[in-house]
Design a protein around this motif. Structure first.
Motif, PDB file in Angstrom:
ATOM      1  N   TYR A   1       1.657  14.956  -6.651  1.00  0.00           N
ATOM      2  CA  TYR A   1       1.077  13.798  -5.222  1.00  0.00           C
ATOM      3  C   TYR A   1       3.002  13.625  -4.506  1.00  0.00           C
ATOM      4  CZ  TYR A   1      -3.186  12.178  -6.284  1.00  0.00           C
ATOM      5  OH  TYR A   1      -4.380  11.970  -7.122  1.00  0.00           O
ATOM      6  N   TYR A   2       2.437  13.968  -3.298  1.00  0.00           N
ATOM      7  CA  TYR A   2       4.125  12.815  -2.542  1.00  0.00           C
ATOM      8  C   TYR A   2       3.971  11.299  -2.352  1.00  0.00           C
ATOM      9  CZ  TYR A   2       7.825  12.377   0.440  1.00  0.00           C
ATOM     10  OH  TYR A   2       9.005  12.107   1.160  1.00  0.00           O
ATOM     11  N   ARG A   3       4.864  10.614  -3.427  1.00  0.00           N
ATOM     12  CA  ARG A   3       4.855   9.076  -2.504  1.00  0.00           C
ATOM     13  C   ARG A   3       5.091   8.883  -1.470  1.00  0.00           C
ATOM     14  NH1 ARG A   3       2.480   6.305  -7.056  1.00  0.00           N
ATOM     15  NH2 ARG A   3       3.088   4.618  -6.115  1.00  0.00           N
ATOM     16  N   LYS A   4       3.825   8.310  -1.231  1.00  0.00           N
ATOM     17  CA  LYS A   4       4.637   7.755   0.294  1.00  0.00           C
ATOM     18  C   LYS A   4       4.686   6.321   0.489  1.00  0.00           C
ATOM     19  CE  LYS A   4       6.522   6.942   4.359  1.00  0.00           C
ATOM     20  NZ  LYS A   4       8.525   6.866   4.771  1.00  0.00           N
ATOM     21  N   PRO A   5       5.323   5.066   0.145  1.00  0.00           N
ATOM     22  CA  PRO A   5       5.124   3.189   0.016  1.00  0.00           C
ATOM     23  C   PRO A   5       4.808   3.199   2.127  1.00  0.00           C
ATOM     24  CG  PRO A   5       6.666   4.111  -0.678  1.00  0.00           C
ATOM     25  CD  PRO A   5       6.404   5.337  -0.544  1.00  0.00           C
ATOM     26  N   ASP A   6       3.565   1.982   2.854  1.00  0.00           N
ATOM     27  CA  ASP A   6       3.503   1.788   3.952  1.00  0.00           C
ATOM     28  C   ASP A   6       4.939   1.210   4.303  1.00  0.00           C
ATOM     29  OD1 ASP A   6       2.923   0.109   5.656  1.00  0.00           O
ATOM     30  OD2 ASP A   6       1.566   0.085   5.715  1.00  0.00           O
ATOM     31  N   GLY A   7       5.622   1.486   5.310  1.00  0.00           N
ATOM     32  CA  GLY A   7       6.790   1.632   5.913  1.00  0.00           C
ATOM     33  C   GLY A   7       7.494  -0.264   6.030  1.00  0.00           C
ATOM     34  N   ALA A   8       5.910  -0.649   6.226  1.00  0.00           N
ATOM     35  CA  ALA A   8       6.262  -1.766   6.338  1.00  0.00           C
ATOM     36  C   ALA A   8       6.949  -2.630   4.935  1.00  0.00           C
ATOM     37  CB  ALA A   8       4.666  -3.167   6.989  1.00  0.00           C
ATOM     38  N   THR A   9       6.885  -2.392   3.808  1.00  0.00           N
ATOM     39  CA  THR A   9       7.294  -2.725   2.341  1.00  0.00           C
ATOM     40  C   THR A   9       8.882  -2.456   2.444  1.00  0.00           C
ATOM     41  OG1 THR A   9       6.856  -0.613   1.663  1.00  0.00           O
ATOM     42  CG2 THR A   9       5.161  -2.083   1.605  1.00  0.00           C
ATOM     43  N   GLY A  10       9.221  -1.457   2.884  1.00  0.00           N
ATOM     44  CA  GLY A  10      10.489  -1.690   2.506  1.00  0.00           C
ATOM     45  C   GLY A  10      10.757  -0.990   1.447  1.00  0.00           C
ATOM     46  N   LYS A  11       9.998  -0.017   0.991  1.00  0.00           N
ATOM     47  CA  LYS A  11      10.300   1.217  -0.616  1.00  0.00           C
ATOM     48  C   LYS A  11      10.247   2.257   0.510  1.00  0.00           C
ATOM     49  CE  LYS A  11       7.936  -2.660  -2.919  1.00  0.00           C
ATOM     50  NZ  LYS A  11       6.423  -2.673  -3.781  1.00  0.00           N
ATOM     51  N   PRO A  12      10.719   2.498  -0.507  1.00  0.00           N
ATOM     52  CA  PRO A  12      11.577   4.342  -0.297  1.00  0.00           C
ATOM     53  C   PRO A  12      10.441   4.678  -0.412  1.00  0.00           C
ATOM     54  CG  PRO A  12      12.946   3.771  -2.264  1.00  0.00           C
ATOM     55  CD  PRO A  12      11.902   2.400  -1.760  1.00  0.00           C
ATOM     56  N   GLY A  13       9.825   6.172   0.642  1.00  0.00           N
ATOM     57  CA  GLY A  13       9.339   6.927  -0.682  1.00  0.00           C
ATOM     58  C   GLY A  13      10.116   7.771  -0.617  1.00  0.00           C
TER      59      GLY A  13
ATOM     60  N   GLN B   1       0.672  -0.641   0.212  1.00  0.00           N
ATOM     61  CA  GLN B   1       0.531   0.290   0.022  1.00  0.00           C
ATOM     62  C   GLN B   1       0.496   1.721  -0.104  1.00  0.00           C
ATOM     63  OE1 GLN B   1      -2.693  -0.533   3.629  1.00  0.00           O
ATOM     64  NE2 GLN B   1      -0.709  -0.974   4.926  1.00  0.00           N
ATOM     65  N   VAL B   2       0.688   1.812  -0.389  1.00  0.00           N
ATOM     66  CA  VAL B   2       0.944   3.522  -0.933  1.00  0.00           C
ATOM     67  C   VAL B   2       0.015   4.909  -0.384  1.00  0.00           C
ATOM     68  CG1 VAL B   2       2.643   5.443  -3.118  1.00  0.00           C
ATOM     69  CG2 VAL B   2       2.503   2.730  -2.562  1.00  0.00           C
ATOM     70  N   TYR B   3       0.531   5.985   0.122  1.00  0.00           N
ATOM     71  CA  TYR B   3       0.579   7.389   0.241  1.00  0.00           C
ATOM     72  C   TYR B   3       0.607   8.239  -0.527  1.00  0.00           C
ATOM     73  CZ  TYR B   3      -1.296   4.363   4.613  1.00  0.00           C
ATOM     74  OH  TYR B   3      -1.665   3.233   5.707  1.00  0.00           O
ATOM     75  N   LEU B   4      -0.601   8.861  -0.822  1.00  0.00           N
ATOM     76  CA  LEU B   4       0.283  10.190  -1.842  1.00  0.00           C
ATOM     77  C   LEU B   4      -1.067  11.066  -1.647  1.00  0.00           C
ATOM     78  CD1 LEU B   4      -0.624   7.131  -4.099  1.00  0.00           C
ATOM     79  CD2 LEU B   4       0.645   8.891  -5.449  1.00  0.00           C
ATOM     80  N   LEU B   5      -0.423  12.172  -1.217  1.00  0.00           N
ATOM     81  CA  LEU B   5      -0.623  13.685  -1.271  1.00  0.00           C
ATOM     82  C   LEU B   5      -0.540  15.100  -1.880  1.00  0.00           C
ATOM     83  CD1 LEU B   5      -2.827  14.829   0.721  1.00  0.00           C
ATOM     84  CD2 LEU B   5      -0.835  15.120   2.275  1.00  0.00           C
ATOM     85  N   GLY B   6      -0.738  15.751  -1.894  1.00  0.00           N
ATOM     86  CA  GLY B   6      -0.469  16.898  -2.506  1.00  0.00           C
ATOM     87  C   GLY B   6      -1.823  18.061  -3.121  1.00  0.00           C
TER      88      GLY B   6
END
Length: 272
Positions: free
Chosen positions: A158-170, A135-140
């Motif tokens: 948007y600024y993209r922020k993946p869920d921290g549990a995924t280990g993917k960079p925001g 899951q990913v959160y976006l806002l802008g």
């Protein structure tokens, strides 16, 4: 921008819907779409083969409110030639937008800009094998534009922020234009609509990297219902073009093709 605001923005949208005095619905549109296409990259099951045939059922909802608007969709996909869980998956997005013009009661239009908004999106795919949520959160900020010939035209940033549990960079930025245009043809119409998701920068964290990517997804649909003397906008047929470089942020290479270039046949039914 404080990226922690992304999940808070979704909570705000929920609170707006729960407040009857403020959350008055002005219009809504609901639809089901069937898509049929071949040779999608990446979406291929664990054996690494491209899915020879991919079929999708998509539910879409769009609505306008006293505070702004929202759009959501859910895809259920299955891949011919694959069985069990490997042959099916789902993906969805929920996108509320807060209209600053509506909530302040002021006319914010100037030049081609009709309104200024705050746009949020929550993206959710099937969880990974270990249960990690995808899951990913976006806002802008966003603007609605008055463009001659178009029924609607909007640009969301948007600024993209993946869920921290995924280990993917925001920290990736995304520009998303959306549009719709109706073209009269004989006794019916052709609707040209779609969107672009353009992630403009690479981002790396530890051993995980997300590459910039460009997703162009227009549809051209003929209003078959109107042509058959039925209610306009209820049944349409056409094609969707799905072009996506570095799909899902995975870098394309000779060893792994991640550039998607597919034409889907589509049938779309609306109900209100």
């Amino acid at each position: 921008m404080n990226v922690k605001l992304a999940p808070l923005s979704l909570a705000l949208a929920g609170s707006l819907l729960a407040a009857p005095a403020f959350a008055e619905m002005h219009w809504q549109n609901n639809s089901l779409t069937y898509l049929y296409g071949k040779n999608f990259s990446v979406d291929s099951g664990e054996d690494g083969r491209e899915a020879a045939i991919q079929q999708t059922i998509t539910f879409e909802h769009a609505s306008g409110w006293s505070w702004g608007d929202m759009f959501l969709f859910v895809d259920h996909k299955w891949f011919n030639g694959h069985s069990g869980k490997d042959g099916r998956t789902y993906y969805g997005e929920f996108s509320p937008r807060l209209s600053l013009g509506k909530v302040t009661g002021k006319d914010l239009s100037f030049g081609p800009i009709k309104d200024v908004l705050i746009s949020a999106t929550y993206e959710r795919g099937e969880s990974q094998a270990d249960g990690t949520p995808n899951q990913v959160y976006l806002l802008g900020p966003a603007v609605d534009l008055a463009v001659p010939g178009f029924d609607r035209f909007a640009v969301n940033t948007y600024y993209r922020k993946p869920d921290g549990a995924t280990g993917k960079p925001g920290g990736q930025w995304q520009i998303t234009p959306t549009w719709a245009m109706t073209i009269p043809v004989g006794k019916s119409d052709i609707l040209f609509d779609g969107y672009i998701d353009w992630v403009v920068n690479d981002k790396k964290s530890g051993g995980t990297e997300l590459k910039k990517n460009f997703h162009f997804n227009p549809q051209v649909k003929y209003d078959l219902g109107k042509a058959l003397n039925q209610k306009a906008g209820m049944l349409s047929v056409g094609i969707e073009y799905d072009y996506w470089t570095n799909k899902y942020g995975i870098e394309d290479s000779g060893a792994f093709n991640t550039d998607n270039n597919v034409v889907n046949f589509i049938v779309k039914a609306h109900y209100f």
